[in-house]
Scaffold this motif. Sequence first.
Motif, PDB file in Angstrom:
ATOM      1  N   ASN A 236       1.035  -1.232   0.175  1.00 50.68           N
ATOM      2  CA  ASN A 236      -0.040  -0.063  -0.136  1.00 50.68           C
ATOM      3  C   ASN A 236       0.667   1.210   0.191  1.00 50.68           C
ATOM      4  O   ASN A 236       1.922   1.324   0.626  1.00 50.68           O
ATOM      5  CB  ASN A 236      -0.849  -0.048   1.145  1.00 50.68           C
ATOM      6  N   PHE A 237       0.749   2.182  -1.089  1.00 55.72           N
ATOM      7  CA  PHE A 237       1.388   3.440  -1.100  1.00 55.72           C
ATOM      8  C   PHE A 237       0.469   4.607  -1.133  1.00 55.72           C
ATOM      9  O   PHE A 237      -0.790   4.384  -1.499  1.00 55.72           O
ATOM     10  CB  PHE A 237       2.061   3.397  -2.294  1.00 55.72           C
ATOM     11  N   LEU A 238       0.806   5.901  -0.872  1.00 58.73           N
ATOM     12  CA  LEU A 238       0.039   7.010  -0.958  1.00 58.73           C
ATOM     13  C   LEU A 238       0.242   7.407  -2.360  1.00 58.73           C
ATOM     14  O   LEU A 238       1.244   7.712  -3.129  1.00 58.73           O
ATOM     15  CB  LEU A 238       1.107   8.128  -0.085  1.00 58.73           C
ATOM     16  N   TRP A 239      -0.959   7.699  -2.947  1.00 54.96           N
ATOM     17  CA  TRP A 239      -1.341   8.243  -4.475  1.00 54.96           C
ATOM     18  C   TRP A 239      -0.393   9.366  -4.663  1.00 54.96           C
ATOM     19  O   TRP A 239       0.102   9.349  -5.637  1.00 54.96           O
ATOM     20  CB  TRP A 239      -2.624   8.292  -4.772  1.00 54.96           C
ATOM     21  N   PRO A 240      -0.254  10.387  -3.834  1.00 57.00           N
ATOM     22  CA  PRO A 240       0.445  11.658  -4.254  1.00 57.00           C
ATOM     23  C   PRO A 240       1.851  11.296  -4.542  1.00 57.00           C
ATOM     24  O   PRO A 240       2.406  11.953  -5.255  1.00 57.00           O
ATOM     25  CB  PRO A 240       0.134  12.462  -3.068  1.00 57.00           C
ATOM     26  N   SER A 241       2.213  10.382  -3.595  1.00 50.66           N
ATOM     27  CA  SER A 241       3.622  10.139  -3.929  1.00 50.66           C
ATOM     28  C   SER A 241       3.924   9.294  -5.150  1.00 50.66           C
ATOM     29  O   SER A 241       5.065   9.399  -5.975  1.00 50.66           O
ATOM     30  CB  SER A 241       4.393   9.531  -2.610  1.00 50.66           C
ATOM     31  N   LEU A 242       3.037   8.476  -5.563  1.00 52.51           N
ATOM     32  CA  LEU A 242       3.016   7.637  -6.711  1.00 52.51           C
ATOM     33  C   LEU A 242       3.251   8.481  -7.834  1.00 52.51           C
ATOM     34  O   LEU A 242       3.678   8.518  -8.780  1.00 52.51           O
ATOM     35  CB  LEU A 242       2.070   6.731  -6.813  1.00 52.51           C
ATOM     36  N   GLU A 243       2.203   9.468  -7.842  1.00 54.68           N
ATOM     37  CA  GLU A 243       1.922  10.526  -8.921  1.00 54.68           C
ATOM     38  C   GLU A 243       3.208  11.286  -9.009  1.00 54.68           C
ATOM     39  O   GLU A 243       3.640  11.744 -10.197  1.00 54.68           O
ATOM     40  CB  GLU A 243       0.788  11.406  -8.803  1.00 54.68           C
ATOM     41  N   LYS A 244       3.685  11.661  -8.173  1.00 51.48           N
ATOM     42  CA  LYS A 244       4.972  12.571  -8.216  1.00 51.48           C
ATOM     43  C   LYS A 244       6.123  11.714  -8.839  1.00 51.48           C
ATOM     44  O   LYS A 244       7.030  12.128  -9.420  1.00 51.48           O
ATOM     45  CB  LYS A 244       5.536  13.047  -6.843  1.00 51.48           C
ATOM     46  N   ALA A 245       5.933  10.478  -8.577  1.00 43.56           N
ATOM     47  CA  ALA A 245       7.288   9.518  -9.111  1.00 43.56           C
ATOM     48  C   ALA A 245       6.834   9.151 -10.691  1.00 43.56           C
ATOM     49  O   ALA A 245       7.665   8.409 -11.288  1.00 43.56           O
ATOM     50  CB  ALA A 245       7.299   8.383  -8.415  1.00 43.56           C
ATOM     51  N   GLY A 246       5.751   9.704 -11.222  1.00 46.16           N
ATOM     52  CA  GLY A 246       5.234   9.422 -12.481  1.00 46.16           C
ATOM     53  C   GLY A 246       4.403   8.413 -12.998  1.00 46.16           C
ATOM     54  O   GLY A 246       4.059   8.386 -14.149  1.00 46.16           O
ATOM     55  N   TYR A 247       3.782   7.843 -11.976  1.00 50.63           N
ATOM     56  CA  TYR A 247       2.841   6.915 -12.218  1.00 50.63           C
ATOM     57  C   TYR A 247       1.544   7.611 -12.599  1.00 50.63           C
ATOM     58  O   TYR A 247       1.203   8.646 -12.027  1.00 50.63           O
ATOM     59  CB  TYR A 247       2.600   5.976 -11.190  1.00 50.63           C
ATOM     60  N   THR A 248       0.588   6.520 -13.284  1.00 48.70           N
ATOM     61  CA  THR A 248      -0.864   7.146 -13.474  1.00 48.70           C
ATOM     62  C   THR A 248      -1.851   6.130 -12.763  1.00 48.70           C
ATOM     63  O   THR A 248      -1.343   5.081 -12.739  1.00 48.70           O
ATOM     64  CB  THR A 248      -1.330   7.531 -14.857  1.00 48.70           C
ATOM     65  N   ARG A 249      -2.962   6.619 -12.441  1.00 49.30           N
ATOM     66  CA  ARG A 249      -3.863   5.528 -11.832  1.00 49.30           C
ATOM     67  C   ARG A 249      -4.326   4.576 -12.791  1.00 49.30           C
ATOM     68  O   ARG A 249      -4.465   3.429 -12.500  1.00 49.30           O
ATOM     69  CB  ARG A 249      -5.263   6.406 -11.161  1.00 49.30           C
ATOM     70  N   GLU A 250      -4.393   5.048 -14.153  1.00 50.07           N
ATOM     71  CA  GLU A 250      -4.752   4.123 -15.055  1.00 50.07           C
ATOM     72  C   GLU A 250      -3.822   2.814 -15.369  1.00 50.07           C
ATOM     73  O   GLU A 250      -4.004   1.916 -15.572  1.00 50.07           O
ATOM     74  CB  GLU A 250      -4.822   4.933 -16.585  1.00 50.07           C
ATOM     75  N   SER A 251      -2.537   3.491 -15.383  1.00 48.54           N
ATOM     76  CA  SER A 251      -1.316   2.375 -15.696  1.00 48.54           C
ATOM     77  C   SER A 251      -1.330   1.267 -14.583  1.00 48.54           C
ATOM     78  O   SER A 251      -1.035   0.174 -14.786  1.00 48.54           O
ATOM     79  CB  SER A 251      -0.149   2.967 -15.839  1.00 48.54           C
ATOM     80  N   LEU A 252      -1.530   1.781 -13.447  1.00 44.30           N
ATOM     81  CA  LEU A 252      -1.469   0.874 -11.973  1.00 44.30           C
ATOM     82  C   LEU A 252      -2.709   0.076 -12.328  1.00 44.30           C
ATOM     83  O   LEU A 252      -2.681  -1.367 -11.926  1.00 44.30           O
ATOM     84  CB  LEU A 252      -1.544   1.861 -10.758  1.00 44.30           C
ATOM     85  N   ARG A 253      -4.076   0.622 -12.602  1.00 46.25           N
ATOM     86  CA  ARG A 253      -5.054  -0.276 -12.660  1.00 46.25           C
ATOM     87  C   ARG A 253      -5.025  -1.250 -13.727  1.00 46.25           C
ATOM     88  O   ARG A 253      -5.662  -2.523 -13.678  1.00 46.25           O
ATOM     89  CB  ARG A 253      -6.145   0.816 -12.761  1.00 46.25           C
ATOM     90  N   GLU A 254      -4.514  -0.838 -14.722  1.00 47.85           N
ATOM     91  CA  GLU A 254      -4.546  -1.759 -16.037  1.00 47.85           C
ATOM     92  C   GLU A 254      -3.274  -2.580 -16.180  1.00 47.85           C
ATOM     93  O   GLU A 254      -3.118  -3.567 -17.072  1.00 47.85           O
ATOM     94  CB  GLU A 254      -4.571  -0.869 -17.223  1.00 47.85           C
ATOM     95  N   GLY A 255      -2.305  -2.553 -14.955  1.00 45.10           N
ATOM     96  CA  GLY A 255      -0.991  -3.514 -14.873  1.00 45.10           C
ATOM     97  C   GLY A 255      -0.264  -2.956 -16.113  1.00 45.10           C
ATOM     98  O   GLY A 255       0.684  -3.812 -16.556  1.00 45.10           O
ATOM     99  N   THR A 256      -0.325  -1.717 -16.738  1.00 43.04           N
ATOM    100  CA  THR A 256       0.758  -1.237 -17.868  1.00 43.04           C
ATOM    101  C   THR A 256       1.914  -0.453 -17.006  1.00 43.04           C
ATOM    102  O   THR A 256       2.843  -0.280 -17.805  1.00 43.04           O
ATOM    103  CB  THR A 256       0.132  -0.510 -18.814  1.00 43.04           C
ATOM    104  N   ALA A 257       1.746  -0.143 -15.742  1.00 48.31           N
ATOM    105  CA  ALA A 257       3.052   0.543 -15.080  1.00 48.31           C
ATOM    106  C   ALA A 257       4.025  -0.435 -15.238  1.00 48.31           C
ATOM    107  O   ALA A 257       4.152  -1.654 -14.975  1.00 48.31           O
ATOM    108  CB  ALA A 257       2.476   1.019 -13.774  1.00 48.31           C
ATOM    109  N   PRO A 258       5.300   0.079 -15.150  1.00 47.81           N
ATOM    110  CA  PRO A 258       6.606  -0.750 -15.276  1.00 47.81           C
ATOM    111  C   PRO A 258       6.900  -1.567 -13.969  1.00 47.81           C
ATOM    112  O   PRO A 258       6.684  -0.902 -12.866  1.00 47.81           O
ATOM    113  CB  PRO A 258       7.709   0.218 -15.398  1.00 47.81           C
ATOM    114  N   ALA A 259       6.548  -2.810 -13.965  1.00 42.34           N
ATOM    115  CA  ALA A 259       6.677  -3.560 -12.764  1.00 42.34           C
ATOM    116  C   ALA A 259       7.904  -3.478 -12.064  1.00 42.34           C
ATOM    117  O   ALA A 259       9.132  -3.482 -13.070  1.00 42.34           O
ATOM    118  CB  ALA A 259       6.543  -5.156 -13.125  1.00 42.34           C
ATOM    119  N   HIS A 260       8.048  -3.610 -10.811  1.00 41.21           N
ATOM    120  CA  HIS A 260       9.407  -3.411 -10.204  1.00 41.21           C
ATOM    121  C   HIS A 260      10.142  -2.419 -10.668  1.00 41.21           C
ATOM    122  O   HIS A 260      11.347  -2.561 -11.100  1.00 41.21           O
ATOM    123  CB  HIS A 260      10.056  -4.972 -10.125  1.00 41.21           C
TER     124      HIS A 260
END
Length: 314
Positions: A236-260
Amino acid sequence: MPIPPLFQGRLAVPAIAAPMFLVSGPELVLATCRAGVAGTFPALNARPAEQLDDWLDQLNRALGPQDAPYGVNLIVHPSNARLTADLDRVVAHRVPFVITSLGNPAPVVAAVHDYGGLVFSDVIHAKHAQKALAGGADGIICVGAGAGGHAGPQSPFALVREIRQFWDGPLILGGAISDGYGIRAAEALGADLAYLGTRFIATRESRAQAGYKEMLVGATADDIVYTPAISGTPANFLWPSLEKAGYTRESLREGTAPAHAYGGDEAKAWRDVWSAGHGVSGIRDVPPVAELVDRLAREYAQACALPPSPALKA
């Protein structure tokens, strides 16, 4: 339920401050133990490894029998190249209790039991609890859904009750507990102690960055994202810190974010992307630990005094 003698008469509330990577240091452990909550830290937070001796010396000199006991978390997965050396230091300093994660606790159990210490294993499934008990663990830490860090997917309600079907020994529950009412609820479920992590990040003595603490104060449960994308294991992570690191909710939800995404560099991953549990909804300040524990104790006493439901038959 059984509470080991090590803890009896030494706690202001029946709780352990969970070990948090890059956040828990000797300052936080000393403050929690002196206030009446068992304090812990991951051995890997001591860098370089030799610093672990200094931290353990400091804790053993500063804490006495009137204080809550302290513990050290050891990662027992084969990928932890420091395990043998860290365990040797734990044994040399006779750490009161050890928390094992990510593997069979048996090698740690043998060494810690030799000097009279206790070993608790954290688990996210009942099958893991059975394996840990077969390895000689003295107690089980149930890390349920909603906990910060590497939380499990199972409801704390279901996880505790499932494990209580085959284990009547020491049991600790973590997962979205941030006040005294949650501590009392953990006991009602059948746990002996509550496991609080996120709430102690937002204290003056924690090593979390100032921005991390501020983000916790402003967050709600809607800001928590459960994903394996950062370290390869769901957490579990804080969304604002994920967003700051360049992630999008869509990529995380769809599994298209770079794993690891951090390529195995756990320190960098957890430094840049900040973890928290669902209990953030109840965090609105950054007090000293002593003040927080006083508050937890008052809330716990209030929860213990709640009258039965008026809906019950006379």
